[in-house]
Scaffold this motif. Structure first.
Motif, mmCIF file in Angstrom:
data_model
loop_
_atom_site.group_PDB
_atom_site.id
_atom_site.type_symbol
_atom_site.label_atom_id
_atom_site.label_comp_id
_atom_site.label_asym_id
_atom_site.label_seq_id
_atom_site.Cartn_x
_atom_site.Cartn_y
_atom_site.Cartn_z
ATOM 1 N N ASN A 120 0.861 -1.182 0.000
ATOM 2 C CA ASN A 120 0.000 0.000 0.000
ATOM 3 C C ASN A 120 0.897 1.233 0.000
ATOM 4 N N ILE A 121 0.386 2.311 -0.557
ATOM 5 C CA ILE A 121 1.152 3.555 -0.594
ATOM 6 C C ILE A 121 0.631 4.475 0.503
ATOM 7 N N VAL A 122 1.565 4.970 1.308
ATOM 8 C CA VAL A 122 1.220 5.915 2.376
ATOM 9 C C VAL A 122 2.088 7.160 2.219
ATOM 10 N N GLU A 123 1.501 8.290 2.647
ATOM 11 C CA GLU A 123 2.276 9.525 2.662
ATOM 12 C C GLU A 123 2.745 9.745 4.090
ATOM 13 N N VAL A 124 4.047 9.860 4.247
ATOM 14 C CA VAL A 124 4.636 9.989 5.571
ATOM 15 C C VAL A 124 5.324 11.347 5.669
ATOM 16 N N GLY A 125 5.004 12.066 6.753
ATOM 17 C CA GLY A 125 5.669 13.337 7.027
ATOM 18 C C GLY A 125 6.448 13.224 8.323
ATOM 19 N N ARG A 158 12.312 4.934 4.712
ATOM 20 C CA ARG A 158 11.892 3.906 3.747
ATOM 21 C C ARG A 158 12.071 2.497 4.326
ATOM 22 N N HIS A 159 13.135 2.290 5.082
ATOM 23 C CA HIS A 159 13.362 0.977 5.692
ATOM 24 C C HIS A 159 12.255 0.655 6.698
ATOM 25 N N VAL A 160 11.939 1.606 7.574
ATOM 26 C CA VAL A 160 10.932 1.355 8.615
ATOM 27 C C VAL A 160 9.544 1.199 7.999
ATOM 28 N N VAL A 161 9.182 2.080 7.062
ATOM 29 C CA VAL A 161 7.855 1.992 6.439
ATOM 30 C C VAL A 161 7.763 0.750 5.550
ATOM 31 N N GLY A 162 8.836 0.429 4.871
ATOM 32 C CA GLY A 162 8.818 -0.731 3.961
ATOM 33 C C GLY A 162 8.733 -2.065 4.678
ATOM 34 N N THR A 163 9.066 -2.120 5.947
ATOM 35 C CA THR A 163 8.981 -3.371 6.712
ATOM 36 C C THR A 163 7.765 -3.400 7.634
ATOM 37 N N SER A 164 6.872 -2.428 7.472
ATOM 38 C CA SER A 164 5.661 -2.367 8.300
ATOM 39 C C SER A 164 4.432 -2.407 7.406
ATOM 40 N N GLU A 165 3.316 -2.829 8.003
ATOM 41 C CA GLU A 165 2.060 -2.841 7.263
ATOM 42 C C GLU A 165 1.346 -1.517 7.423
ATOM 43 N N MET A 166 0.481 -1.185 6.447
ATOM 44 C CA MET A 166 -0.191 0.101 6.434
ATOM 45 C C MET A 166 -1.032 0.308 7.689
ATOM 46 N N HIS A 167 -1.775 -0.695 8.125
ATOM 47 C CA HIS A 167 -2.637 -0.559 9.295
ATOM 48 C C HIS A 167 -1.810 -0.204 10.541
ATOM 49 N N PHE A 168 -0.665 -0.850 10.693
ATOM 50 C CA PHE A 168 0.209 -0.586 11.838
ATOM 51 C C PHE A 168 0.737 0.850 11.799
ATOM 52 N N ILE A 169 1.130 1.324 10.603
ATOM 53 C CA ILE A 169 1.678 2.682 10.459
ATOM 54 C C ILE A 169 0.628 3.741 10.772
ATOM 55 N N LEU A 170 -0.618 3.501 10.354
ATOM 56 C CA LEU A 170 -1.667 4.498 10.545
ATOM 57 C C LEU A 170 -2.254 4.488 11.951
ATOM 58 N N THR A 171 -2.075 3.428 12.721
ATOM 59 C CA THR A 171 -2.685 3.356 14.056
ATOM 60 C C THR A 171 -1.616 3.382 15.142
ATOM 61 N N GLU A 172 -1.444 2.258 15.834
ATOM 62 C CA GLU A 172 -0.564 2.224 17.004
ATOM 63 C C GLU A 172 0.914 2.358 16.665
ATOM 64 N N GLY A 173 1.294 2.094 15.443
ATOM 65 C CA GLY A 173 2.703 2.165 15.075
ATOM 66 C C GLY A 173 3.194 3.558 14.728
ATOM 67 N N ARG A 174 2.315 4.513 14.774
ATOM 68 C CA ARG A 174 2.677 5.888 14.392
ATOM 69 C C ARG A 174 3.766 6.446 15.309
ATOM 70 N N ALA A 175 3.613 6.255 16.607
ATOM 71 C CA ALA A 175 4.619 6.751 17.560
ATOM 72 C C ALA A 175 5.919 5.952 17.442
ATOM 73 N N LEU A 176 5.789 4.647 17.232
ATOM 74 C CA LEU A 176 6.981 3.807 17.078
ATOM 75 C C LEU A 176 7.758 4.155 15.810
ATOM 76 N N LEU A 177 7.033 4.568 14.781
ATOM 77 C CA LEU A 177 7.660 4.950 13.524
ATOM 78 C C LEU A 177 8.635 6.110 13.724
ATOM 79 N N GLY A 178 8.191 7.093 14.476
ATOM 80 C CA GLY A 178 9.055 8.248 14.768
ATOM 81 C C GLY A 178 10.267 7.860 15.595
ATOM 82 N N THR A 179 10.088 6.971 16.547
ATOM 83 C CA THR A 179 11.199 6.532 17.388
ATOM 84 C C THR A 179 12.224 5.739 16.587
#
Length: 180
Positions: A120-125, A158-179
């Motif tokens: 899936n394609i996500v826009e990450v800021g 790209r490494h972190v987003v590419g190894t995660s699923e879209m649902h995780f990135i948009l919900t509970e994984g949002r804070a973990l993504l930044g870390t």
């Protein structure tokens, strides 16, 4: 004094010219047996030129490092020292200086479209904030630190987003993504 008028301007200029000719060794139009032309400099003139050039060279070497900055000095192209705030002097053609603000919080914004693990394609800021803690490394270790940071940020994101699923990135994984 009495009924004398102001001094004659031409006479004052002529006296000044004679004094200058004495310093620079000019004959003032008539050469008296010495054979030197009026364009040659005397010893006093050469000394005056040398002292003037030395004063100008020395004055060009003064600089100020502000309280929030540190100075990195290169002598003949090699690291010499890191200087603290204050009035400093270095010989201009021998030393090269770079000043770096070490208290400023710098930031880098990044926004990109990325592909997740589940295709899936996500826009990450993302916004990264940092301070320079080692001015020597900031100036000398990397050619362009801001560009290098942008490339490292893009790669890590790209490494972190590419190894995660879209649902995780948009919900509970949002804070973990930044870390991460």
């Amino acid at each position: 004094r009495g009924d004398q008028g102001p001094p004659d301007l031409d006479e004052a200029l002529k006296k000044l010219q004679e004094k200058m000719n004495g310093i620079f060794g000019g004959g003032g139009g008539s050469s008296k047996g010495g054979g030197r032309g009026s364009s040659s400099l005397g010893m006093g003139g050469l000394l005056l030129l040398f002292v003037g050039a030395a004063v100008i060279w020395a004055a060009m070497g003064f600089y100020t490092v502000n309280e929030q900055e540190r100075g990195v000095i290169l002598r003949m192209g090699k690291f010499h020292e890191t200087v603290l705030p204050g009035l400093r002097w270095n010989p201009p053609p021998i030393d090269q200086r770079f000043t770096v603000n070490v208290t400023q919080v710098r930031s880098k914004d990044h926004r990109a479209l990325m592909l997740t693990e589940d295709e899936n394609i996500v826009e990450v800021g993302l916004k990264v904030q940092y301070r320079v803690t080692d001015p020597q490394a900031f100036v000398l270790q990397v050619r362009d630190p801001e560009v290098s940071l942008a490339h490292a940020l893009e790669s890590a994101l790209r490494h972190v987003v590419g190894t995660s699923e879209m649902h995780f990135i948009l919900t509970e994984g949002r804070a973990l993504l930044g870390t991460e």
